[in-house]
Design a protein around this motif. Structure first.
Motif, PDB file in Angstrom:
ATOM      1  N   UNK A  49       0.765  -1.566  -0.110  1.00 46.08           N
ATOM      2  CA  UNK A  49       0.112  -0.395   0.047  1.00 46.08           C
ATOM      3  C   UNK A  49       0.847   0.769   0.117  1.00 46.08           C
ATOM      4  N   UNK A  50       0.458   2.465  -0.642  1.00 43.92           N
ATOM      5  CA  UNK A  50       1.070   3.312  -0.481  1.00 43.92           C
ATOM      6  C   UNK A  50       0.574   4.718  -0.655  1.00 43.92           C
ATOM      7  N   UNK A  51       0.246   5.924  -0.474  1.00 44.83           N
ATOM      8  CA  UNK A  51      -0.515   7.143  -0.212  1.00 44.83           C
ATOM      9  C   UNK A  51      -0.071   8.077  -1.149  1.00 44.83           C
ATOM     10  N   UNK A  52      -1.194   9.225  -1.431  1.00 43.34           N
ATOM     11  CA  UNK A  52      -0.505  10.121  -2.069  1.00 43.34           C
ATOM     12  C   UNK A  52       0.351  11.250  -1.663  1.00 43.34           C
ATOM     13  N   UNK A  53       1.111  11.605  -2.094  1.00 37.23           N
ATOM     14  CA  UNK A  53       2.386  12.670  -1.419  1.00 37.23           C
ATOM     15  C   UNK A  53       2.312  13.706  -1.862  1.00 37.23           C
ATOM     16  N   UNK A  54       2.905  15.073  -1.241  1.00 34.31           N
ATOM     17  CA  UNK A  54       2.752  15.904  -1.980  1.00 34.31           C
ATOM     18  C   UNK A  54       4.112  16.379  -2.922  1.00 34.31           C
ATOM     19  N   UNK A  55       4.582  17.034  -3.494  1.00 35.18           N
ATOM     20  CA  UNK A  55       5.719  17.049  -4.601  1.00 35.18           C
ATOM     21  C   UNK A  55       7.314  17.606  -3.695  1.00 35.18           C
ATOM     22  N   UNK A  56       7.094  17.605  -2.818  1.00 32.45           N
ATOM     23  CA  UNK A  56       8.350  18.418  -1.882  1.00 32.45           C
ATOM     24  C   UNK A  56       9.113  16.247  -1.768  1.00 32.45           C
ATOM     25  N   UNK A  57       8.138  15.391  -0.891  1.00 37.45           N
ATOM     26  CA  UNK A  57       8.435  14.146  -0.789  1.00 37.45           C
ATOM     27  C   UNK A  57       8.769  13.729  -2.456  1.00 37.45           C
ATOM     28  N   UNK A  58       8.029  13.847  -3.544  1.00 37.07           N
ATOM     29  CA  UNK A  58       8.909  13.230  -4.493  1.00 37.07           C
ATOM     30  C   UNK A  58       9.803  14.267  -5.039  1.00 37.07           C
ATOM     31  N   UNK A  59       9.998  14.432  -4.738  1.00 42.36           N
ATOM     32  CA  UNK A  59      11.139  15.194  -5.304  1.00 42.36           C
ATOM     33  C   UNK A  59      12.735  14.524  -4.039  1.00 42.36           C
ATOM     34  N   UNK A  60      11.897  14.626  -3.018  1.00 41.13           N
ATOM     35  CA  UNK A  60      13.410  14.137  -1.649  1.00 41.13           C
ATOM     36  C   UNK A  60      12.995  12.391  -2.458  1.00 41.13           C
ATOM     37  N   UNK A  61      12.155  11.798  -2.500  1.00 41.28           N
ATOM     38  CA  UNK A  61      12.139  10.065  -2.946  1.00 41.28           C
ATOM     39  C   UNK A  61      13.470   9.746  -4.093  1.00 41.28           C
ATOM     40  N   UNK A  62      13.567  10.568  -5.183  1.00 34.35           N
ATOM     41  CA  UNK A  62      14.279  10.656  -6.591  1.00 34.35           C
ATOM     42  C   UNK A  62      15.508  10.584  -6.019  1.00 34.35           C
ATOM     43  N   UNK A  63      15.615  12.001  -5.368  1.00 36.66           N
ATOM     44  CA  UNK A  63      16.843  12.467  -4.983  1.00 36.66           C
ATOM     45  C   UNK A  63      17.493  11.259  -4.191  1.00 36.66           C
ATOM     46  N   UNK A  64      17.316  10.956  -3.590  1.00 31.18           N
ATOM     47  CA  UNK A  64      17.185  10.180  -2.093  1.00 31.18           C
ATOM     48  C   UNK A  64      17.974   8.656  -3.269  1.00 31.18           C
ATOM     49  N   UNK A  65      17.068   7.956  -4.701  1.00 29.17           N
ATOM     50  CA  UNK A  65      17.732   7.032  -4.966  1.00 29.17           C
ATOM     51  C   UNK A  65      18.813   7.670  -5.333  1.00 29.17           C
TER      52      UNK A  65
END
Length: 191
Positions: A49-65
């Motif tokens: 399961x996942x839930x929708x996240x804001x743009x900051x979390x999207x950027x952070x997730x992609x940056x961490x990877x």
């Protein structure tokens, strides 16, 4: 079905002779790396399961990877992961965690947002693969060759092709698939 396939692949990647062989082959290391970072998380994440996240979390997730992948290709960290058990375990755990985070972010971002995240991942994966493959000298010394009968530079070049071509293509196909879903969804709304 996807979860079982992902867990079986992860077991094969980590419990087969591949990790030991990958210590002496950049090509086999790249196969292990792409499997743990890209393929297994892509198979496992749709089952969680996942839930929708804001743009900051999207950027952070992609940056961490991106930071995890690039950091483990720095000579000191790369060699630590190749020469020590602790380094290898930490490398593999961080690759897997970063891959799971990326695919979670892709799912949480929706069709269009996920496509954007995957396109950014395609770009950085392709760039790093090109830098590895086009380097005029072995970046990690002779330790990265031996099992396949190639020189360290030849293995490094082939590994760069695998990363840029294989890894980049995997993320690109996933991005274009999600983009197609986003476009079809918008067309249905306008109809």
């Amino acid at each position: 079905m996807l979860r079982a396939l992902g867990l079986i692949l992860l077991a094969v990647l980590w419990l087969s002779p591949l990790p030991e062989l990958a210590a002496g082959s950049m090509v086999l290391h790249m196969v292990l790396h792409l499997g743990v970072t890209a393929v297994v998380p892509a198979l496992l994440m749709p089952t969680l399961p996942v839930r929708a996240v804001g743009a900051v979390w999207l950027l952070l997730g992609a940056l961490v990877e991106m930071l995890v992948v690039w950091a483990w290709h720095l000579p000191a960290l790369h060699l630590w992961g190749r020469l020590t058990t602790v380094g290898f375990v930490f490398e593999q755990a961080s690759f897997f965690a970063a891959g799971m985070l990326l695919w979670a972010v892709v799912r949480a971002a929706g069709a269009f947002g996920g496509a954007v995240v995957l396109m950014a991942t395609t770009m950085h994966m392709t760039l790093l693969g090109a830098l590895i493959g086009l380097s005029p000298r072995p970046l990690w010394g002779e330790i990265c060759a031996g099992h396949l009968g190639m020189t360290a530079l030849q293995e490094q070049q082939l590994a760069g092709v695998l990363m840029a071509g294989g890894g980049g293509a995997l993320y690109l196909v996933a991005a274009l698939t999600r983009l197609g879903h986003a476009v079809r969804g918008q067309q249905e709304e306008w109809a």
